[in-house]
Design an enzyme around this catalytic site. Structure first.
Site, short mmCIF file in Angstrom:
data_model
loop_
_atom_site.label_atom_id
_atom_site.label_comp_id
_atom_site.label_asym_id
_atom_site.label_seq_id
_atom_site.Cartn_x
_atom_site.Cartn_y
_atom_site.Cartn_z
N SER A 151 3.66 -3.23 -6.04
CA SER A 151 4.11 -1.85 -5.83
C SER A 151 5.38 -1.51 -6.61
CB SER A 151 4.28 -1.55 -4.35
OG SER A 151 5.40 -2.21 -3.84
N THR A 190 3.96 -3.36 0.20
CA THR A 190 4.91 -2.83 1.19
C THR A 190 6.27 -2.47 0.58
OG1 THR A 190 5.64 -5.07 1.70
CG2 THR A 190 3.92 -4.15 3.11
N ASP A 191 6.58 -3.04 -0.58
CA ASP A 191 7.96 -2.95 -1.07
C ASP A 191 8.43 -1.53 -1.37
OD1 ASP A 191 8.06 -5.65 -0.80
OD2 ASP A 191 8.00 -6.11 -2.95
N THR A 251 0.20 -6.92 -1.15
CA THR A 251 -0.20 -8.10 -0.38
C THR A 251 -1.57 -7.94 0.27
OG1 THR A 251 2.07 -8.77 0.01
CG2 THR A 251 0.47 -9.54 1.61
N1 GLU Z 1 5.87 -7.33 -3.67
C1 GLU Z 1 4.52 -6.91 -3.47
C2 GLU Z 1 4.33 -5.41 -3.51
O1 GLU Z 1 5.16 -4.65 -3.08
C3 GLU Z 1 3.93 -7.43 -2.23
C4 GLU Z 1 4.65 -6.93 -1.01
C5 GLU Z 1 3.72 -6.57 0.08
O2 GLU Z 1 2.70 -5.95 -0.14
O3 GLU Z 1 4.07 -6.90 1.22
O4 GLU Z 1 3.31 -4.98 -3.99
#
Ligand code: GLU
Length: 333
Positions: free
Chosen positions: A53, A85-86, A14
């Protein structure tokens, strides 16, 4: 005096997202390091990937750890890694086990994209850069930390606990390692010295797969039997409560544990698993008697990362299990 140099390795997520050209939602398209300047710091932007991710592999994390070392060999004073973040709680822990440096690497990310109102992207990146340069952090821990929302978390304890809030990351069951206050890191506690040797140089790149299954109400054993058929080298079971399963599931796990390491953790994701309290079929005494090993304070996600890296490093099963139990027992919780 020269400005300190921080290498910012950008891996999508993100924090690197922008609306897609076809209007089909946010996609990683930008280099996180380019999103905000930081005064008095030379930011060396290292574009690594533009991915979600969910696409990151163990092989990639090992390559990333080598890149971290390369960046400091080339004069960077500190390294920050940005990603989605995932899977952050897994990648940061993996990097902290590989431990490419004596000083900690700082991971950061964003819950709101740079284009969103109230985005946390620039604030998290700037705080991560100042924390990475803060000598106090070096005394407090080694390996890797996660910086989100002005909170610094040890990679070992951090979990993503919410789908969308900016305070989604927590050091579950213990205090944060530190906070960012007026642009500087204030450390609140120290991590104990690692219970494990650094795993980067011993990594052999072996194709190791460790499965993770969650114990549920009225569970059958088909998936557990499938673990053996599919050729996994290990299994982590996210057990009920203190780390329990049904009697039938325990029997299937015991069969599997004759061939591969089977670790039990808890789906509560807080607190150490039990080791010597309950004696019913499927409870911890039964599981241990059948050759399963406790994850201690490690969540199933962390235990899977650790077991995978230990087996990739060629540790024989008994050594890998002993190291996992030592790491699971070590800590302040
Ligand atoms: N689902 C995406 C990832 O993990 C975006 C989640 C995020 O970065 O908050 O890359």
């Amino acid at each position: 005096m020269r400005a300190p140099t921080v290498a910012v390795i950008s891996m999508g997520g993100t924090i690197a997202c922008a609306p897609s050209a076809d209007g089909a939602g946010l996609v990683p398209r930008i280099n996180a390091a380019d999103t905000s300047p930081v005064n008095g710091v030379e930011v060396r932007s290292v574009p690594w990937s533009l991915t979600d991710s969910s696409e990151i592999s163990f092989d990639e994390i090992v390559r990333l750890a080598r890149e971290v070392r390369e960046q400091t060999d080339r004069g960077a004073d500190a390294v920050v890694i940005t990603q989605g973040t995932d899977t952050l709680e897994e990648t940061a822990y993996a990097l902290s086990l590989l431990r490419p440096l004596d000083t900690p690497v700082v991971f950061t990310a964003a819950m709101r994209a740079p284009s969103a109102p109230g985005s946390d992207a620039a604030a998290n990146l700037q705080a991560a850069i100042s924390a990475a340069l803060d000598p106090e952090l070096t005394y407090a821990t080694s390996g890797a930390v996660v910086l989100m929302n002005d909170q610094i978390h040890s990679a070992k304890w951090v979990q993503k606990t919410h789908t969308h809030r900016v305070d989604a990351f927590r050091s579950v069951g213990r205090s944060d390692l530190g906070v960012i206050h007026e642009g500087r890191a204030t450390l609140l506690r120290c991590d104990p010295a690692p219970a494990l040797p650094a795993l980067l140089d011993s990594d052999r790149g072996d194709a190791v797969r460790v499965a993770l299954l969650t114990a549920v109400l009225d569970q059958d054993t088909d998936l557990i039997h499938a673990v053996a058929r599919c050729g996994y080298q290990g299994l982590v079971v996210e057990g009920l409560g203190g780390g329990h399963v049904s009697g039938a599931v325990a029997e299937a796990l015991g069969e599997l544990a004759r061939d591969i390491p089977v670790v039990y953790a808890s789906r509560t994701r807080a607190g150490a698993v039990l080791e010597k309290t309950y004696g019913s079929p499927g409870a911890e005494l039964d599981l241990i008697g059948r050759g399963c090993i406790p994850s201690g304070q490690l969540t199933a996600l962390k235990a899977r990362v650790l077991l995978t890296l230990l087996l990739r490093s060629g540790h024989p099963r008994d050594k890998a299990e002993a190291l996992l139990m030592a790491e699971g027992a070590a800590g302040d919780g």
